[in-house]
Design a protein around this motif. Structure first.
Motif, PDB file in Angstrom:
ATOM      1  N   CYS A  93       0.849  -1.143   0.021  1.00 20.94           N
ATOM      2  CA  CYS A  93      -0.105   0.031   0.009  1.00 20.94           C
ATOM      3  C   CYS A  93       0.851   1.342  -0.103  1.00 20.94           C
ATOM      4  O   CYS A  93       1.920   1.365   0.805  1.00 20.94           O
ATOM      5  CB  CYS A  93      -1.044  -0.046   1.092  1.00 20.94           C
ATOM      6  SG  CYS A  93      -2.188   1.060   0.880  1.00 20.94           S
ATOM      7  N   ASN A  95      -0.571   4.319   0.575  1.00 16.14           N
ATOM      8  CA  ASN A  95      -1.191   5.171   1.402  1.00 16.14           C
ATOM      9  C   ASN A  95      -0.633   5.212   2.965  1.00 16.14           C
ATOM     10  O   ASN A  95      -0.250   4.017   3.243  1.00 16.14           O
ATOM     11  CB  ASN A  95      -2.886   4.851   1.120  1.00 16.14           C
ATOM     12  CG  ASN A  95      -3.311   5.488  -0.238  1.00 16.14           C
ATOM     13  OD1 ASN A  95      -2.952   6.406  -0.388  1.00 16.14           O
ATOM     14  ND2 ASN A  95      -3.934   4.388  -0.599  1.00 16.14           N
ATOM     15  N   CYS A  97      -2.817   5.752   5.741  1.00 15.99           N
ATOM     16  CA  CYS A  97      -4.002   6.178   6.506  1.00 15.99           C
ATOM     17  C   CYS A  97      -3.651   5.776   8.071  1.00 15.99           C
ATOM     18  O   CYS A  97      -3.206   4.745   8.386  1.00 15.99           O
ATOM     19  CB  CYS A  97      -5.027   5.060   6.079  1.00 15.99           C
ATOM     20  SG  CYS A  97      -5.512   4.926   4.441  1.00 15.99           S
ATOM     21  N   TYR A  99      -5.206   4.855  10.655  1.00 14.14           N
ATOM     22  CA  TYR A  99      -5.694   3.923  11.543  1.00 14.14           C
ATOM     23  C   TYR A  99      -5.551   2.496  10.999  1.00 14.14           C
ATOM     24  O   TYR A  99      -5.989   1.652  11.636  1.00 14.14           O
ATOM     25  CB  TYR A  99      -7.262   4.027  11.455  1.00 14.14           C
ATOM     26  CG  TYR A  99      -7.536   4.344   9.885  1.00 14.14           C
ATOM     27  CD1 TYR A  99      -7.847   3.299   9.067  1.00 14.14           C
ATOM     28  CD2 TYR A  99      -7.795   5.886   9.284  1.00 14.14           C
ATOM     29  CE1 TYR A  99      -8.340   3.843   7.605  1.00 14.14           C
ATOM     30  CE2 TYR A  99      -8.174   5.964   8.203  1.00 14.14           C
ATOM     31  CZ  TYR A  99      -8.294   4.991   7.293  1.00 14.14           C
ATOM     32  OH  TYR A  99      -8.661   5.316   5.959  1.00 14.14           O
ATOM     33  N   CYS A 100      -4.776   2.385   9.894  1.00  9.82           N
ATOM     34  CA  CYS A 100      -4.467   1.169   9.360  1.00  9.82           C
ATOM     35  C   CYS A 100      -3.223   0.307   9.440  1.00  9.82           C
ATOM     36  O   CYS A 100      -2.188   1.058   9.324  1.00  9.82           O
ATOM     37  CB  CYS A 100      -5.243   1.015   8.029  1.00  9.82           C
ATOM     38  SG  CYS A 100      -4.856  -0.602   6.795  1.00  9.82           S
ATOM     39  N   PHE A 102      -1.823  -1.617   7.245  1.00 11.71           N
ATOM     40  CA  PHE A 102      -1.206  -1.717   6.009  1.00 11.71           C
ATOM     41  C   PHE A 102      -0.512  -0.457   5.836  1.00 11.71           C
ATOM     42  O   PHE A 102       0.211  -0.168   4.522  1.00 11.71           O
ATOM     43  CB  PHE A 102      -2.099  -2.207   5.012  1.00 11.71           C
ATOM     44  CG  PHE A 102      -2.597  -3.576   5.044  1.00 11.71           C
ATOM     45  CD1 PHE A 102      -2.080  -4.614   5.943  1.00 11.71           C
ATOM     46  CD2 PHE A 102      -3.628  -3.934   4.310  1.00 11.71           C
ATOM     47  CE1 PHE A 102      -2.626  -5.790   6.067  1.00 11.71           C
ATOM     48  CE2 PHE A 102      -4.208  -5.181   4.241  1.00 11.71           C
ATOM     49  CZ  PHE A 102      -3.910  -6.182   5.255  1.00 11.71           C
ATOM     50  N   ARG A 103      -0.669   0.676   6.576  1.00 15.50           N
ATOM     51  CA  ARG A 103      -0.055   1.897   6.036  1.00 15.50           C
ATOM     52  C   ARG A 103       1.392   1.949   5.877  1.00 15.50           C
ATOM     53  O   ARG A 103       2.031   1.620   6.438  1.00 15.50           O
ATOM     54  CB  ARG A 103      -0.656   3.001   6.983  1.00 15.50           C
ATOM     55  CG  ARG A 103       0.229   2.935   8.227  1.00 15.50           C
ATOM     56  CD  ARG A 103      -0.622   3.545   9.426  1.00 15.50           C
ATOM     57  NE  ARG A 103       0.353   4.084  10.671  1.00 15.50           N
ATOM     58  CZ  ARG A 103       0.857   5.069  10.730  1.00 15.50           C
ATOM     59  NH1 ARG A 103       0.772   6.115   9.930  1.00 15.50           N
ATOM     60  NH2 ARG A 103       1.540   5.502  11.738  1.00 15.50           N
ATOM     61  N   GLY A 139      -4.693  -3.857  -0.427  1.00 10.72           N
ATOM     62  CA  GLY A 139      -4.122  -2.566  -0.401  1.00 10.72           C
ATOM     63  C   GLY A 139      -4.019  -1.724  -1.570  1.00 10.72           C
ATOM     64  O   GLY A 139      -4.301  -2.186  -2.703  1.00 10.72           O
ATOM     65  N   GLU A 140      -3.978  -0.363  -1.670  1.00 13.00           N
ATOM     66  CA  GLU A 140      -3.847   0.301  -2.897  1.00 13.00           C
ATOM     67  C   GLU A 140      -2.341   0.453  -3.474  1.00 13.00           C
ATOM     68  O   GLU A 140      -1.739   1.517  -3.465  1.00 13.00           O
ATOM     69  CB  GLU A 140      -4.358   1.815  -2.709  1.00 13.00           C
ATOM     70  CG  GLU A 140      -4.433   2.547  -3.815  1.00 13.00           C
ATOM     71  CD  GLU A 140      -5.059   3.752  -3.746  1.00 13.00           C
ATOM     72  OE1 GLU A 140      -5.587   4.184  -2.905  1.00 13.00           O
ATOM     73  OE2 GLU A 140      -5.387   4.311  -4.962  1.00 13.00           O
ATOM     74  N   LYS A 214      -5.097   8.337  -1.694  1.00 13.31           N
ATOM     75  CA  LYS A 214      -6.020   8.506  -0.850  1.00 13.31           C
ATOM     76  C   LYS A 214      -6.453   9.767  -0.190  1.00 13.31           C
ATOM     77  O   LYS A 214      -7.525  10.047   0.189  1.00 13.31           O
ATOM     78  CB  LYS A 214      -6.083   7.313   0.145  1.00 13.31           C
ATOM     79  CG  LYS A 214      -7.381   7.064   0.959  1.00 13.31           C
ATOM     80  CD  LYS A 214      -7.487   5.687   1.542  1.00 13.31           C
ATOM     81  CE  LYS A 214      -8.639   5.571   2.496  1.00 13.31           C
ATOM     82  NZ  LYS A 214      -8.645   3.984   3.047  1.00 13.31           N
TER      83      LYS A 214
HETATM   84 FE1  SF4 Z   1      -5.273   2.903   3.809  1.00 15.11          FE
HETATM   85 FE2  SF4 Z   1      -6.797   0.774   2.465  1.00 15.11          FE
HETATM   86 FE3  SF4 Z   1      -3.998   1.078   2.413  1.00 15.11          FE
HETATM   87 FE4  SF4 Z   1      -5.164   0.516   4.758  1.00 15.11          FE
HETATM   88  S1  SF4 Z   1      -4.817  -0.726   2.817  1.00 15.11           S
HETATM   89  S2  SF4 Z   1      -3.476   2.080   4.561  1.00 15.11           S
HETATM   90  S3  SF4 Z   1      -6.971   1.566   4.555  1.00 15.11           S
HETATM   91  S4  SF4 Z   1      -5.289   2.550   1.620  1.00 15.11           S
END
Ligand code: SF4
Ligand code: SAM
Length: 466
Positions: A93, A95, A97, A99-100, A102-103, A139-140, A214
């Motif tokens: 990923c 991004n 984020c 709260y996640c 995977f950030r 993830g992105e 994101k």
């Molecule tokens: Fe954000 Fe989705 Fe990546 Fe988690 S998986 S960090 S929610 S974009």
């Protein structure tokens, strides 16, 4: 490439705040009861009515609010609960984020994108547990082949079989796409395209998403418009509870719903209501800024049930059993079971540090099915509507109480029996068979059809549906 639509027409923040404030002063018991009576007509509620209900705190009125939500739940969904499993294929990923797990800023997580072969292994395990629906999550950031990775992964899921079973519906939870990629996604045969706005509140959104694609709120909030233009007409909305005031999120989400209804003639197929779970490397997930307590959580589920009666509400099984029991009665119609949130988690048999968030509930499908059966719910693995093309507006048409009971009850029973015969433990099977007989006895319209379908399953037929 699809252009992001400016979102003034989708989410109007000042009007949400205005509604919340105006209704604090205006709502009295007589008005609340009038709104509840309107909700029983099963036509949904407008935003002012929802704003009034949001302020209800009197215990007697809350009890009436809950009994109205129960009435609607039973009229439209009966005792059926749809089950699915999430399948995390990649935690790559770009991004960050807050709260996640995977950030991108979380350096302690081991990154992994499953290969087609690894995905098949995961799917076999889920099929052998009895699952028929999965929610594919990533993830992105995709490996070198780009978005084709997702399309290949979906193909890998659909082509995997084990014994009598296969996955019959793949829903996806993926970052927003261009119109062109949404068209490719549609062609891959997905069921629902799910995407959570996380928070509809712009300033909070900016704070939670400090870097990566994101960051663009507008690109995300306009994603369903592009999906629907690409003829994906089952879309799943949601917000992540704990980031901002839930009252704002509910009203803003309903603005989003009304936008789609006005523009495309159909709202979302589902709404998800996840509460923030603790994730490794995320302080915010451990200490949310706007925690939602259990009583507010139940209230928001009940309000959504009244506001959009024909939209399924999804909850994860990690809510504790008391909350689960209460929300199932109030409006939740789909739950996940046996979940792992790390790529490869089913094959490894564990939920490890590479997980998106930590689960409090490790129960396998059989236990969840047994629990639902003991509560009198019919676990359903039905995928009929999507496979018969009853999606979007067509689904909403058959979802009217008379019709949905006639089709969904027999379909739920036949897929439940299929599960009991092929996968259940002896105790779950005995409990399930008892429930099926009891349910058949109470069934009016549909009993003859259901009996025939059940006979076909008992004599070896599989994938029997209307
Ligand atoms: Fe954000 Fe989705 Fe990546 Fe988690 S998986 S960090 S929610 S974009
Ligand atoms: N990466 C894509 C995206 O963010 O849209 C799709 C996959 S993402 C893993 C799916 C969802 O997980 C997010 O939309 C978010 O709501 C949810 N999520 C992230 N962190 C969470 C946490 N700590 N607890 C509960 N849900 C979380």
């Amino acid at each position: 490439m699809g252009q992001p639509e400016r979102t003034g027409s989708i989410i109007d923040e000042p009007s949400v705040f205005h509604l919340i404030e105006k209704m604090v002063r205006k709502t009295d018991a007589v008005q609340v009861r009038e709104i509840l009576a309107r909700a029983r007509e099963l036509d949904g509620l407008n935003l002012s009515e929802v704003a009034s209900l949001i302020h209800v705190s009197d215990p007697e009125l809350i009890a009436e609010l809950f009994s109205t939500a129960k009435f609607i739940k039973e009229a439209i969904y009966g005792p059926r609960i749809v089950l699915f499993a999430p399948l995390y294929i990649s935690n790559l990923c770009k991004n960050d984020c807050l709260y996640c797990g995977f950030r991108s800023g979380n350096k302690s997580v081991k990154r992994r994108a499953l290969t087609g072969g690894e995905i098949s292994e995961e799917v076999k395990i889920l099929v052998e547990q009895g699952h028929k629906r999965i929610l594919l999550v990533a993830g992105e950031s995709y490996p070198d082949i780009g978005f084709s990775y997702i399309l290949d992964s979906i193909a890998a899921v659909y082509s995997t079989r084990s014994g009598n079973g296969e996955i019959r519906r793949v829903n996806v939870n993926l970052a927003p796409l261009t119109l062109e990629d949404f068209r490719r996604l549609k062609a891959s045969g997905i069921g629902t395209y799910q995407l959570f706005q996380e928070t509809y509140h712009r300033d909070t959104y900016a704070l939670m998403h400090p870097s990566g694609p994101k960051r663009d709120y507008d690109w995300r909030v306009s994603a369903f418009d592009r999906a629907m233009q690409a003829r994906i007409d089952d879309v799943g909305m949601g917000f992540l509870l704990g980031l901002y005031d839930w009252r704002f999120e509910v009203l803003a989400l309903l603005q989003h719903v009304r936008h789609l209804e006005a523009k495309f003639g159909v709202g979302p197929h589902t709404i998800s209501v996840p509460r923030l779970e603790p994730a490794v490397g995320s302080e915010i997930s451990i200490d949310p800024r706007y925690p939602v307590n259990d009583s507010d959580f139940l209230k928001l589920v009940a309000i959504l049930r009244m506001a959009v009666p024909y939209t399924g509400i999804i909850m994860s099984t990690r809510e504790n059993s008391e909350v689960r029991r209460a929300t199932l009665a109030l409006g939740v119609s789909q739950i996940s079971a046996g979940s792992r949130t790390n790529p490869g988690g089913y094959s490894e048999g564990i939920q490890n540090q590479a997980a998106q968030f930590l689960l409090g509930d490790h129960r396998e499908l059989d236990e969840v099915v047994r629990d639902l059966t003991d509560m009198g719910y019919i676990p359903s693995f039905c995928t009929a509507c999507y496979r018969l093309g009853r999606t979007g507006r067509d689904f909403m048409e058959v979802a009217k109480p008379g019709d949905i009971k006639f089709r969904c009850d027999p379909n739920a029973l036949s897929t439940f029996l299929e599960y009991l015969l092929d996968y259940a433990s002896p105790e779950t099977r005995a409990a399930g068979e008892r429930l099926i007989s009891e349910h058949l006895e109470q069934m009016g319209k549909g009993r003859a059809t259901a009996t025939k379908m059940l006979d076909r399953v008992r004599t070896g037929g599989r994938d029997v549906y209307l």
